[in-house]
Design a protein around this motif. Sequence first.
Motif, mmCIF file in Angstrom:
data_model
loop_
_atom_site.group_PDB
_atom_site.id
_atom_site.type_symbol
_atom_site.label_atom_id
_atom_site.label_comp_id
_atom_site.label_asym_id
_atom_site.label_seq_id
_atom_site.Cartn_x
_atom_site.Cartn_y
_atom_site.Cartn_z
ATOM 1 N N GLN A 25 0.822 -1.201 0.000
ATOM 2 C CA GLN A 25 0.000 0.000 0.000
ATOM 3 C C GLN A 25 0.862 1.259 0.000
ATOM 4 O O GLN A 25 0.506 2.277 -0.605
ATOM 5 N N ASP A 29 0.417 4.200 -2.724
ATOM 6 C CA ASP A 29 0.180 5.577 -2.300
ATOM 7 C C ASP A 29 1.267 6.542 -2.761
ATOM 8 O O ASP A 29 1.271 7.708 -2.367
ATOM 9 N N PRO A 100 5.694 8.448 1.077
ATOM 10 C CA PRO A 100 4.857 8.771 -0.095
ATOM 11 C C PRO A 100 5.593 9.335 -1.303
ATOM 12 O O PRO A 100 5.216 9.052 -2.440
#
Length: 338
Positions: A25, A29, A100
């Motif tokens: 994830q 992201d 991120p």
Amino acid sequence: MVKSPDVSVIVPVFNAGASLEASVQSLLDQTLKNIEIIVVNDASTDSSAETISRLESENGNIVAIHLTENQGVHEARLTGLKKASAPWIGFLDADDFARPNMFEAMHRAAEQQAVDIVVCGSYRVTKERKPIAPKIRFKSSKKIESEVFEKFSRFEFGTGSLWNKLYHREVMAPHADMHFPWRQSLNEDLLLNIGCFYKAESVYVTHEVLHEYVLNESSVTSTTTNAKAYVYMYRAYALAVSSFSELGGDVLVRIINMYRAQLSWSSYIIGDVSDIVVYEEELNEATELIYRSYPLALALLPPRQHPARVGAKVALKALARKGVSLLGLDAIVFKPRE
């Protein structure tokens, strides 16, 4: 499937069901959207396969590969590397996290600086991503265009890990067939990096901390005894000498010095010769490989710093009493007291 992705990130997985989804994830992201995520299931026996298949069905930029036999993290990465389609290659372990902007920042630096490899900092965190302490950090960002391999061999770019670096495929792809005669469980990252940094003409080191390394007390690295860690490192040394012997004496001396430095670290110091005798077969196998490739490497390995707690003469007498015939062990395992 991402069309012409900017970056391919390879995630090797073995029984990582508890952490896998959160790690992937962190890639989904990413602010860099044109990213290919290659997840290689190394014949896991837990829920990893189901999780990977579900994530692939839900996300068009995930490519799942399921190996039918467990081959180890190195072979899993090579399998992913052969599948990667982007001009830039990155790696993430299945229990770590990419911040991120990790791959956007590294890809931007790679393109703007026109380099072969980008290296970022990493922070130790808990499984819940709570910060613990820096693992790798650089004071400033800079481009290196001279003596790249020499600086790498002095660990000026940090450790030999793969997960905090972005590679141009031209320096990484030639090693897609870097198979070993045995499974290497530790230090396999460094072996790939030796080839990549030897080929690289330029590197960009960024002061940004973009990777999160999860401190896992049950990992192989955390639970390995000093004796076993020594054996793993010595076997990695044998693979390094064998794999790069054709590069010549100057390069081999730098490689030897890298392993000499590592073997001087406290986690590889052996306190009792009996701890290592049980690994006679593994040590003999590695020693024979070194002897066939570059015999001088047997004599050059003893670390310069932090002499082992057991002196060479005592160690060798103990081995003789046990009838051990480790080739070259007198020159390798124990450094005489000075």
